[in-house]
Scaffold this motif. Structure first.
Motif, short mmCIF file in Angstrom:
data_model
loop_
_atom_site.label_atom_id
_atom_site.label_comp_id
_atom_site.label_asym_id
_atom_site.label_seq_id
_atom_site.Cartn_x
_atom_site.Cartn_y
_atom_site.Cartn_z
N TRP A 12 0.85 -1.33 0.01
CA TRP A 12 -0.09 0.00 0.07
C TRP A 12 0.78 1.27 -0.02
O TRP A 12 0.39 2.37 -0.15
N ARG A 16 2.91 6.17 -2.78
CA ARG A 16 2.36 7.00 -2.09
C ARG A 16 3.35 7.71 -1.04
O ARG A 16 3.10 8.25 0.02
N TYR A 25 -5.35 10.60 2.23
CA TYR A 25 -5.46 9.53 3.26
C TYR A 25 -6.24 8.56 2.32
O TYR A 25 -7.07 8.67 1.70
N LYS A 26 -5.62 7.22 2.86
CA LYS A 26 -6.20 6.10 1.99
C LYS A 26 -6.64 4.89 3.01
O LYS A 26 -5.71 4.56 3.84
N MET A 68 -10.00 12.53 1.80
CA MET A 68 -9.98 10.90 1.28
C MET A 68 -10.64 10.99 -0.09
O MET A 68 -11.41 11.70 -0.54
N ASP A 69 -10.54 9.66 -0.60
CA ASP A 69 -11.27 9.48 -1.94
C ASP A 69 -12.78 9.49 -1.54
O ASP A 69 -13.16 8.98 -0.39
N GLU A 72 -14.48 6.32 -0.44
CA GLU A 72 -14.04 5.66 0.50
C GLU A 72 -14.60 6.50 1.81
O GLU A 72 -15.18 5.89 2.64
#
Length: 98
Positions: A12, A16, A25-26, A68-69, A72
């Motif tokens: 991950w 990034r 943020y993921k 964030m996405d 998500e």
């Protein structure tokens, strides 16, 4: 990013390492605590670590949620909503009556 951290051990992290990458943020993982509280592990772009948050607390942090996405963030809001108002409650009750 710390050169001791190997991205192949933490997939991950790939792509990034730049602190300006989007989303900032993921979500990396989600689990339940021993007290049945939903926990989410987030990675912040440009860092070598992850942070665990209670989802119900996290959704109140607009500064994080906006970075964030969108899908998500919506998922986290839905999780909190479904934990508060079980969408399957009526179905479960009907099954228990049978």
């Amino acid at each position: 990013m710390d050169e001791k951290v190997k991205a192949d051990h933490f997939p991950w992290l790939e792509g990034r390492s730049d602190p300006n990458v989007k989303p900032k943020y993921k979500i990396i993982a989600r689990c339940m605590s021993l007290s049945d509280e939903s926990i989410v592990m987030l990675h912040r772009a440009g860092s070598d670590y992850v942070i665990n948050y209670s989802i119900s607390d996290l959704v109140t942090h607009d500064d994080i949620m906006k970075d964030m996405d969108e899908n998500e963030a919506n998922l986290l809001r839905w999780v909190v909503s479904s934990e508060n108002n079980d969408p399957l409650k009526e179905i479960k009750q009907a099954m228990n009556k049978s």
